[in-house]
Design a protein around this motif. Sequence first.
Motif, short mmCIF file in Angstrom:
data_model
loop_
_atom_site.label_atom_id
_atom_site.label_comp_id
_atom_site.label_asym_id
_atom_site.label_seq_id
_atom_site.Cartn_x
_atom_site.Cartn_y
_atom_site.Cartn_z
N MET A 23 56.23 40.05 50.43
CA MET A 23 56.90 40.87 49.41
C MET A 23 55.99 40.99 48.19
SD MET A 23 59.33 42.49 47.80
CE MET A 23 60.63 42.42 49.04
N LEU A 24 55.66 42.21 47.82
CA LEU A 24 54.86 42.47 46.64
C LEU A 24 55.77 42.74 45.45
CD1 LEU A 24 52.13 44.85 48.13
CD2 LEU A 24 51.90 42.41 47.63
N PHE A 25 55.43 42.16 44.31
CA PHE A 25 56.21 42.43 43.10
C PHE A 25 55.28 42.38 41.89
CE2 PHE A 25 56.13 37.85 43.37
CZ PHE A 25 56.13 37.39 42.06
N VAL A 26 55.72 43.04 40.84
CA VAL A 26 54.94 43.13 39.60
C VAL A 26 55.58 42.22 38.56
CG1 VAL A 26 54.23 44.67 37.72
CG2 VAL A 26 54.19 45.48 40.09
N ARG A 27 54.74 41.52 37.83
CA ARG A 27 55.19 40.64 36.74
C ARG A 27 54.14 40.64 35.64
NH1 ARG A 27 51.92 36.33 36.76
NH2 ARG A 27 51.13 35.47 38.73
N PRO A 28 54.47 40.11 34.46
CA PRO A 28 53.47 39.98 33.40
C PRO A 28 52.39 38.97 33.80
CG PRO A 28 55.68 39.89 32.48
CD PRO A 28 55.83 39.79 33.97
N ALA A 29 51.17 39.22 33.35
CA ALA A 29 50.07 38.29 33.60
C ALA A 29 50.25 37.03 32.77
CB ALA A 29 48.75 38.96 33.27
N ARG A 30 49.71 35.92 33.29
CA ARG A 30 49.73 34.64 32.59
C ARG A 30 48.31 34.11 32.48
NH1 ARG A 30 53.50 33.01 37.33
NH2 ARG A 30 55.49 34.00 36.79
N LEU A 31 48.10 33.17 31.57
CA LEU A 31 46.78 32.57 31.44
C LEU A 31 46.36 31.85 32.72
CD1 LEU A 31 46.80 31.20 27.77
CD2 LEU A 31 45.29 32.95 28.74
N SER A 32 47.32 31.38 33.49
CA SER A 32 46.99 30.72 34.77
C SER A 32 46.43 31.71 35.79
CB SER A 32 48.23 30.03 35.34
OG SER A 32 49.29 30.95 35.54
N ASP A 33 46.55 33.02 35.50
CA ASP A 33 46.01 34.06 36.39
C ASP A 33 44.55 34.39 36.06
OD1 ASP A 33 48.57 34.37 37.55
OD2 ASP A 33 49.14 35.81 35.99
N LEU A 34 43.97 33.71 35.10
CA LEU A 34 42.67 34.10 34.56
C LEU A 34 41.61 34.27 35.64
CD1 LEU A 34 40.78 34.70 32.20
CD2 LEU A 34 40.46 32.23 31.90
N ASP A 35 41.49 33.32 36.56
CA ASP A 35 40.44 33.40 37.59
C ASP A 35 40.61 34.66 38.44
OD1 ASP A 35 39.27 31.06 36.74
OD2 ASP A 35 40.28 29.80 38.22
N ALA A 36 41.82 34.91 38.89
CA ALA A 36 42.07 36.07 39.74
C ALA A 36 41.82 37.37 38.99
CB ALA A 36 43.49 36.03 40.29
N ILE A 37 42.25 37.44 37.73
CA ILE A 37 42.07 38.66 36.95
C ILE A 37 40.59 38.87 36.64
CG2 ILE A 37 42.61 39.80 34.76
CD1 ILE A 37 45.32 38.41 34.83
N ALA A 38 39.87 37.78 36.37
CA ALA A 38 38.43 37.88 36.11
C ALA A 38 37.71 38.45 37.33
CB ALA A 38 37.87 36.51 35.75
N HIS A 39 38.12 38.03 38.51
CA HIS A 39 37.53 38.57 39.74
C HIS A 39 37.79 40.07 39.86
CE1 HIS A 39 36.23 38.87 43.92
NE2 HIS A 39 37.38 39.47 44.20
N MET A 40 39.03 40.50 39.57
CA MET A 40 39.34 41.93 39.64
C MET A 40 38.57 42.71 38.59
SD MET A 40 43.41 42.19 40.64
CE MET A 40 44.06 40.92 39.55
N ALA A 41 38.42 42.14 37.40
CA ALA A 41 37.67 42.83 36.34
C ALA A 41 36.22 43.05 36.74
CB ALA A 41 37.76 42.03 35.05
N ARG A 42 35.64 42.06 37.44
CA ARG A 42 34.23 42.18 37.85
C ARG A 42 34.04 43.17 38.98
NH1 ARG A 42 34.57 36.52 37.53
NH2 ARG A 42 34.68 36.44 39.81
N THR A 43 35.01 43.26 39.88
CA THR A 43 34.82 44.06 41.09
C THR A 43 35.43 45.45 40.99
OG1 THR A 43 36.83 43.10 42.08
CG2 THR A 43 34.73 42.01 42.53
N ALA A 44 36.26 45.71 40.00
CA ALA A 44 36.96 47.00 39.91
C ALA A 44 35.97 48.13 39.71
CB ALA A 44 37.96 46.97 38.76
N GLN A 45 36.16 49.18 40.49
CA GLN A 45 35.43 50.42 40.32
C GLN A 45 36.42 51.57 40.31
OE1 GLN A 45 32.27 50.86 39.66
NE2 GLN A 45 31.79 48.67 39.77
N PRO A 46 36.48 52.36 39.27
CA PRO A 46 35.65 52.33 38.07
C PRO A 46 35.96 51.14 37.18
CG PRO A 46 37.42 53.88 37.79
CD PRO A 46 37.49 53.43 39.22
#
Length: 367
Positions: A1-24
């Motif tokens: 089940m996919l769901f959307v929620r606010p980001a948390r500081l504990s998500d930092l590693d995963a979000i950093a990975h998306m920021a580096r790989t996102a195109q554009p």
Amino acid sequence: MLFVRPARLSDLDAIAHMARTAQPVLHSLPHDRAALEARIALSEDSFRAQVDFPGEEFYLFVLEDSATGRLVGTSSIVAAAGYSEPFYAFRNDALIHASRELHVNRKIHALTMSHELTGKSRLAGFYIEPALRGDAAAHLMSRARMMYIAMNRRRFTPEVFSLLLGVTDDAGVSPFWEAVGRKFFGRDFKDIEMVSGGRSRTFIAEVMPAYPLYVPLLPEAAQRVLGEPDPSALLAYEIHLEEGFETDRYVDIFDAGPVMTAQMDRTSSVEGNESRTVRESAGAAPGAKYLVASQHGGEFRCALATLPEAAQAPGRAGHGVHAPAAAPLDAATRAALNVQDGEAVRCAPLYRHNEDDSMEQSTGEAQ
């Protein structure tokens, strides 16, 4: 089940990975880890804050797979674009050049640098894993933001806009940038894209032309891409149209990508929004796809569910009195939304039009 929620500081590693790989490149997610951590902290503060009118708040959302806890997408809202510095775009103008003596009257298309979008709420930072692109999950990740705005109107402006990627080639070269931006900056498109701050930096006004650009004087390659989304942004374009956005009189100041705007009162997330009461269900019932959102305990959650359509929804009372329709949700969806039987949720149809037609338009496109 996919769901959307606010980001948390504990998500930092995963979000950093998306920021580096996102195109554009995602303007709203800096590559620098410390800056990204500060961005997530700002989002957490924004969600917690008591807000009566939009200001410098920034709201970052993530798409989570409840089965694995893995994050597979992100998107964001800027409460007031250009809050600290103006937000720049090109405005499409029509200038009249006429001569009675020569019997000439010509309407000339021109681009004028403008900061009229400054202060309006902006959708930004949409990214979803390539394996999920073209699926309803992309609609969920993008349009959950609109559900949040619909449920928290005071935090945002009545008009919302979104800037889509303009046409670039396989090497990331923008025909419009080569014709215009490079002449003034003398640098590659990607270099300026990284430091542009989402089109809210003083150097844009300092370097870009202050006078109108006459479109007929631009190279044909640059004229062709004015207001056109890049092929990789076609899905995002379709999702915005489904929500009720329209291409307006602005294009991006760097790559001439379309700026899409919407009056919140005319969007699907507002026009089709209704309160329903959660009811336990063993499985999916016949119906249509809905965005279902909750703010249980103050935390926003949004997921997709198949619900009876509004006109057929059970739970309506007669004699002119309307009881909330039921929202039959299975256990996985209730857990993702953190709601229980009898609680209220907000629901809006995922598609304005026939679902199969909408999915045909989106399947195979990329964002």
